[in-house]
Design a protein around this motif. Structure first.
Motif, PDB file in Angstrom:
ATOM      1  N   HIS A  88       0.826  -1.209   0.000  1.00  0.00           N
ATOM      2  CA  HIS A  88       0.000   0.000   0.000  1.00  0.00           C
ATOM      3  C   HIS A  88       0.858   1.257   0.000  1.00  0.00           C
ATOM      4  O   HIS A  88       0.690   2.142  -0.835  1.00  0.00           O
ATOM      5  CB  HIS A  88      -0.955   0.011   1.199  1.00  0.00           C
ATOM      6  N   GLN A 134     -11.960  10.316 -16.033  1.00  0.00           N
ATOM      7  CA  GLN A 134     -10.762   9.713 -15.454  1.00  0.00           C
ATOM      8  C   GLN A 134      -9.916   9.051 -16.541  1.00  0.00           C
ATOM      9  O   GLN A 134      -8.688   9.131 -16.506  1.00  0.00           O
ATOM     10  CB  GLN A 134     -11.184   8.701 -14.380  1.00  0.00           C
ATOM     11  N   GLY A 312      -3.904   7.350   6.333  1.00  0.00           N
ATOM     12  CA  GLY A 312      -3.158   6.594   5.320  1.00  0.00           C
ATOM     13  C   GLY A 312      -3.929   6.239   4.053  1.00  0.00           C
ATOM     14  O   GLY A 312      -3.355   6.217   2.972  1.00  0.00           O
TER      15      GLY A 312
HETATM   16  C1  HEM Z   1     -16.608  12.148  -5.412  1.00  0.00           C
HETATM   17  C2  HEM Z   1     -15.589  11.459  -5.656  1.00  0.00           C
HETATM   18  C3  HEM Z   1     -14.784  10.688  -4.640  1.00  0.00           C
HETATM   19  C4  HEM Z   1     -14.994  10.469  -3.304  1.00  0.00           C
HETATM   20  C5  HEM Z   1     -16.112  11.018  -2.420  1.00  0.00           C
HETATM   21  C6  HEM Z   1     -13.947   9.596  -2.846  1.00  0.00           C
HETATM   22  C7  HEM Z   1     -13.806   9.136  -1.546  1.00  0.00           C
HETATM   23  C8  HEM Z   1     -12.836   8.281  -1.110  1.00  0.00           C
HETATM   24  C9  HEM Z   1     -12.715   7.772   0.240  1.00  0.00           C
HETATM   25  C10 HEM Z   1     -13.672   8.066   1.388  1.00  0.00           C
HETATM   26  C11 HEM Z   1     -11.626   6.975   0.282  1.00  0.00           C
HETATM   27  C12 HEM Z   1     -11.057   6.278   1.511  1.00  0.00           C
HETATM   28  C13 HEM Z   1     -11.586   4.889   1.723  1.00  0.00           C
HETATM   29  C14 HEM Z   1     -11.100   4.313   3.026  1.00  0.00           C
HETATM   30  O1  HEM Z   1     -10.317   4.915   3.774  1.00  0.00           O
HETATM   31  O2  HEM Z   1     -11.524   3.180   3.342  1.00  0.00           O
HETATM   32  C15 HEM Z   1     -11.063   6.964  -1.051  1.00  0.00           C
HETATM   33  C16 HEM Z   1      -9.959   6.249  -1.412  1.00  0.00           C
HETATM   34  C17 HEM Z   1      -9.423   6.280  -2.672  1.00  0.00           C
HETATM   35  N1  HEM Z   1      -9.825   7.069  -3.738  1.00  0.00           N
HETATM   36 FE1  HEM Z   1     -11.381   8.302  -3.784  1.00  0.00          FE
HETATM   37  N2  HEM Z   1     -13.119   9.316  -3.904  1.00  0.00           N
HETATM   38  C18 HEM Z   1     -13.588   9.977  -5.006  1.00  0.00           C
HETATM   39  C19 HEM Z   1     -13.048   9.996  -6.260  1.00  0.00           C
HETATM   40  C20 HEM Z   1     -11.856   9.448  -6.585  1.00  0.00           C
HETATM   41  C21 HEM Z   1     -11.184   9.597  -7.855  1.00  0.00           C
HETATM   42  C22 HEM Z   1     -11.660  10.451  -9.032  1.00  0.00           C
HETATM   43  C23 HEM Z   1     -10.065   8.854  -7.785  1.00  0.00           C
HETATM   44  C24 HEM Z   1      -9.035   8.664  -8.872  1.00  0.00           C
HETATM   45  C25 HEM Z   1      -8.110   9.506  -9.128  1.00  0.00           C
HETATM   46  C26 HEM Z   1      -9.997   8.243  -6.476  1.00  0.00           C
HETATM   47  C27 HEM Z   1      -9.013   7.399  -6.037  1.00  0.00           C
HETATM   48  C28 HEM Z   1      -8.979   6.808  -4.793  1.00  0.00           C
HETATM   49  C29 HEM Z   1      -7.994   5.812  -4.400  1.00  0.00           C
HETATM   50  C30 HEM Z   1      -6.874   5.235  -5.272  1.00  0.00           C
HETATM   51  C31 HEM Z   1      -8.279   5.483  -3.064  1.00  0.00           C
HETATM   52  C32 HEM Z   1      -7.539   4.468  -2.192  1.00  0.00           C
HETATM   53  C33 HEM Z   1      -6.473   5.199  -1.414  1.00  0.00           C
HETATM   54  C34 HEM Z   1      -5.792   4.316  -0.407  1.00  0.00           C
HETATM   55  O3  HEM Z   1      -6.272   3.221  -0.133  1.00  0.00           O
HETATM   56  O4  HEM Z   1      -4.754   4.737   0.103  1.00  0.00           O
HETATM   57  N3  HEM Z   1     -11.097   8.632  -5.772  1.00  0.00           N
HETATM   58  N4  HEM Z   1     -11.804   7.770  -1.888  1.00  0.00           N
END
Ligand code: HEM
Length: 367
Positions: A88, A134, A312
């Protein structure tokens, strides 16, 4: 009336007073009706997120068992979102640098100008537009945007299955196409400078190209449901305000930011305990699942960007998600989407974590 529990709140018409009371009065408790622990206060959520025994997947099921074995299981298991510790941390840094360095302007999925937008058109647009944006951001050729959106949708449909069936078979095929498409894009000689840097950093860190490519598909995957919710909830807010017709980019961004503060698209995430832990004076046993109610934490800390998680595993795509949703909203308003009628009749999709409106559904039988 308040929802019975946090999972009902996701699709409740007005859950925010309930969330505020939950975070204030029951920061961390066990909900017997759901067989889940519920953490809703920011301090409790941060304490769980930062505990090494709290994992993003159940230790005994790193991948949904119905997907195993096959390409969908392999793809899912490679996503940064589904891994803790070494894989990760390494991947997260590389992907975050890639997203920062790619620097493309939002590219909006165009709606063919063929007459009035129906509720069904809007539903289909919500599902596809975030993945199109995206895919454009990743630098994929426009000819494959629609294929990416279709494959992500099929892959997502296979995830909730409890045993292998036709949806699982389709998810495997979609995963195989996504993996192949993103791998050849990553390795292409004409890759963008940011993609080349990702490739080289991956080689230096000894990460297989297949793993990096899977995580580019992961960016498409992560943008889909949450992106649909952000855009859909923004349309609802526009309709409630009576806002129709062209708006400036600034107005669209302000509306999207307001939605993130007042009606966010992601309400929950989960952590799975690999060992027993002591948190906020309570003992939680190994094997238990904790629901982290981000939407409740946001009621206590409205400026902390809880809709995008924290610590994280916080979302690296937050800025992109905002910009893509604002651009798509401006596009739909310019195409004269009838936001007022949309906001007058919709329901939420029955999802456990994401608040995504659905505008096209059959009439309820009259009583
Ligand atoms: C409205 C749009 C979005 C919301 C509300 C959102 C929300 C979130 C949340 C809450 C998490 C954390 C999950 C956790 O901690 O269990 C997350 C993780 C993530 N999001 Fe977003 N996301 C959105 C859009 C995007 C977009 C456009 C991308 C791509 C660039 C993206 C890529 C990721 C990735 C790769 C993770 C995993 C990060 C990790 O595990 O360290 N997300 N997202």
């Amino acid at each position: 009336m308040f929802p019975a529990h946090p999972l009902e709140a996701v699709t409740h018409a007005a859950p925010y007073p309930y969330y505020a009371a939950l975070a204030r009065d029951r920061p961390l408790y066990r909900e017997p009706a759901l067989d889940l622990w519920i953490a809703s206060h920011p301090d409790a959520i941060r304490a769980i997120m930062s505990h090494p025994a709290a994992r993003v997947r159940p230790p005994a099921a790193p991948v949904p068992p119905a997907l195993c074995p096959g390409p969908a299981a392999t793809l899912f298991g490679r996503f940064v979102r589904m891994n803790d510790s070494v894989p990760h941390t390494q991947l997260k840094g590389l992907l975050t640098d890639f997203i920062r360095g790619q620097g493309r302007h939002p590219e909006v999925m165009a709606w063919p100008d063929t007459g009035a937008l129906t509720a069904n058109d809007i539903d289909r647009y919500l599902a596809a537009a975030p993945v199109h944006a995206q895919a454009a951001f990743l630098g994929l050729p426009p000819s494959v945007y629609a294929d990416c959106a279709a494959d992500i949708s099929v892959f997502l449909s296979g995830l909730p299955e409890v045993s292998a069936g036709p949806k699982t078979a389709a998810a495997h095929a979609a995963a195989e196409r996504l993996q192949g498409r993103l791998e050849s894009h990553l390795q292409a000689p004409q890759a963008s400078p940011a993609l080349r840097r990702l490739r080289e950093a991956g080689m230096r860190a000894d990460l297989a190209p297949a793993l990096l490519a899977a995580n580019l598909a992961g960016l498409l995957f992560q943008s889909c449901e949450a992106g649909a919710g952000l855009l859909g909830n923004a349309l609802v807010l526009a309709g409630r305000r009576g806002l129709r017709g062209a708006v400036s980019d600034g107005q669209a961004e302000a509306l999207v930011d307001e939605v993130l503060r007042t009606d966010p698209p992601v309400h929950n995430t989960r952590r799975f305990l690999a060992a027993g832990i002591e948190i906020c004076g309570q003992g939680i046993e190994a094997g238990q699942t904790v629901l982290l109610v981000l939407a409740a934490a946001a009621m206590i800390e409205p400026e902390a960007r809880w809709p995008f998680g924290a610590l994280g595993h916080a979302c690296p795509g937050a800025e992109l998600a905002r910009r893509h949703a604002a651009a798509a909203l401006a596009h739909l308003l310019h195409a004269d989407a009838d936001t007022v009628s949309l906001a007058a009749r919709f329901r939420y999709r029955p999802l456990p974590n994401a608040r995504v409106p659905q505008f096209d559904f059959p009439k309820e039988p009259s009583q």
